[in-house]
Design an enzyme around this catalytic site. Structure first.
Site, PDB file in Angstrom:
ATOM      1  N   LYS A  64       0.865  -1.177   0.000  1.00  0.00           N
ATOM      2  CA  LYS A  64       0.000   0.000   0.000  1.00  0.00           C
ATOM      3  C   LYS A  64       0.899   1.222   0.000  1.00  0.00           C
ATOM      4  O   LYS A  64       2.065   1.153   0.416  1.00  0.00           O
ATOM      5  CB  LYS A  64      -0.887   0.019   1.249  1.00  0.00           C
ATOM      6  N   GLY A  82     -21.864   5.449   4.388  1.00  0.00           N
ATOM      7  CA  GLY A  82     -20.977   5.904   3.323  1.00  0.00           C
ATOM      8  C   GLY A  82     -21.566   5.598   1.963  1.00  0.00           C
ATOM      9  O   GLY A  82     -21.711   4.435   1.594  1.00  0.00           O
ATOM     10  N   GLY A 132     -20.308   6.695  -1.019  1.00  0.00           N
ATOM     11  CA  GLY A 132     -19.308   7.110  -1.991  1.00  0.00           C
ATOM     12  C   GLY A 132     -19.190   6.132  -3.130  1.00  0.00           C
ATOM     13  O   GLY A 132     -20.167   5.542  -3.585  1.00  0.00           O
ATOM     14  N   LYS A 133     -17.963   5.936  -3.585  1.00  0.00           N
ATOM     15  CA  LYS A 133     -17.721   5.146  -4.793  1.00  0.00           C
ATOM     16  C   LYS A 133     -18.275   3.728  -4.689  1.00  0.00           C
ATOM     17  O   LYS A 133     -18.785   3.188  -5.661  1.00  0.00           O
ATOM     18  CB  LYS A 133     -16.213   5.106  -5.094  1.00  0.00           C
ATOM     19  N   VAL A 134     -18.156   3.104  -3.517  1.00  0.00           N
ATOM     20  CA  VAL A 134     -18.631   1.726  -3.347  1.00  0.00           C
ATOM     21  C   VAL A 134     -20.058   1.695  -2.818  1.00  0.00           C
ATOM     22  O   VAL A 134     -20.900   0.926  -3.289  1.00  0.00           O
ATOM     23  CB  VAL A 134     -17.702   0.942  -2.395  1.00  0.00           C
ATOM     24  N   GLY A 135     -20.344   2.531  -1.841  1.00  0.00           N
ATOM     25  CA  GLY A 135     -21.655   2.498  -1.190  1.00  0.00           C
ATOM     26  C   GLY A 135     -22.820   2.676  -2.141  1.00  0.00           C
ATOM     27  O   GLY A 135     -23.883   2.055  -1.974  1.00  0.00           O
TER      28      GLY A 135
END
Length: 360
Positions: A83, A183, A185-188
């Protein structure tokens, strides 16, 4: 431009390599953590975030890179765990020179680490980084990449949630269940769509007003609450943390009413021992690095030459992996997080050992 510190100290952190990178002219300050290359080159995204201190940035990259090693192992990938974090506010300092400087540091590792998107970085950023290094995934479709990895991240979370639902309620579906999504966002947002299609009721929250506007316009049947504290304490069957880590902590777990936790956020357990508190309260925790592996499966597929259907099939198998971990946890009398760790460590040890057989 130069590496201002580099250390290899497995005795302290278990990591193979941690590299601190700095380019003063562009403002780049980054840390790349390589936890393990036992199964292959380390793969993990780059997080661009305004950490309060270098110590906080280092702690995050160490935790995240270790988690990626376990995630990639359980996803069945021939890849190790790594990472990177870029320390700073992406809204203020992100630029082409900064991203390209970062790309040169990735290239300097000669393939030991492949990067991809994470919080604060996007597909377009990967295309810029790729102008300086070959070791980039999560690229745009125009450049032969997979595009938005959130698509299969959400699909994998949904599969893991189905397996957890089957374990608790006897059927692999969320139909009729009330799911709390923290959340959007991009995934939620993708996860919400899968849940609604499956017949679940969804209650959600987000700190971003634009995300709330989106869900009101796109899925008006979703119930919105003020904040995560209200969501956790509400009458839900499943809790899906889909924002930053540490969602399962000493404040949230005692009041959590859900019977299942399965979400996209990384490092959901705030500290060791929380997994036992969950188990003692009768809450089934589907380990985050198991169920959220769809994104890394998607970007890893680019290394072969991206094929969406092949990647989606691999992400669908998260359902089977989650079932196996939950069964093993019951058989061994341990929390699912412990069972998942054992499976990942077993694969890293048994398959990684094969690298001692020299081919030439």
């Amino acid at each position: 431009m130069g590496v201002f510190a580099s250390t290899e100290d497995p005795g302290t952190t278990g990591h193979e390599q941690v590299v601190f990178c700095q380019d003063k002219q562009s403002g780049l300050k980054a840390i790349i953590g390589i936890y393990s290359t036992a199964l292959g080159p380390a793969l993990g995204g780059t997080r661009f975030y305004p950490y309060a201190s270098e110590e906080e940035a280092l702690a995050d990259v160490l935790d995240l890179s270790r988690g990626m090693a376990y995630k990639n192992a359980l996803a069945g990938l021939d890849l190790g765990g790594g990472k990177a974090v870029i320390w700073g506010d992406p809204e203020q300092i992100k630029s082409e020179p900064l991203l390209r400087a970062y790309g040169r540091f990735v290239e300097s590792l000669a393939g030991r680490y492949y990067t991809a998107c994470d919080v604060g970085t996007y597909v377009a950023d990967m295309d810029v980084i790729a102008r300086e290094t070959r070791y980039v995934t999560g690229r745009s479709v125009e450049h032969g990449g997979a595009g938005d990895s959130s698509i299969l991240t959400a699909w994998g979370v949904f599969q893991g949630m189905r397996a957890a639902a089957e374990h608790v309620w006897g059927a692999p579906t969320l139909s009729g269940r009330r799911v709390g999504v923290a959340g959007l966002g991009k995934v939620g947002k993708y996860l919400t769509a899968h849940l609604l299609e499956d017949g679940a009721e969804v209650v959600a929250t987000d700190v971003n007003p634009k995300a709330l506007e989106w869900v009101r316009a796109t899925h008006p049947q979703v119930e919105l609450v003020d904040d995560t504290a209200a969501l956790v304490a509400s009458d839900i069957d499943v809790y899906a943390p889909c924002a930053l880590g540490g969602a399962l902590n000493d404040d949230t777990v005692p009041v959590l009413r859900a019977k299942v936790v399965a979400g996209a956020a990384n490092n959901q357990l705030a500290h060791p021992g929380i997994e036992k508190v969950l188990a003692d309260r009768g809450i089934l925790y589907a380990p985050d690095y198991v169920v959220n592996a769809g994104g890394v499966i998607q970007v890893a597929d680019e290394i072969e030459g991206f094929n969406f259907e092949r990647a989606k099939l691999r992400a669908t198998r998260i359902y089977n992996t989650t079932r196996e971990i939950l069964r093993l946890a019951d058989d061994e009398g341990v929390p699912p997080a412990v069972a998942a760790d054992r499976l990942a460590e077993r694969r890293m040890a048994e398959v990684g050992r094969l690298r001692t057989i020299h081919l030439r």
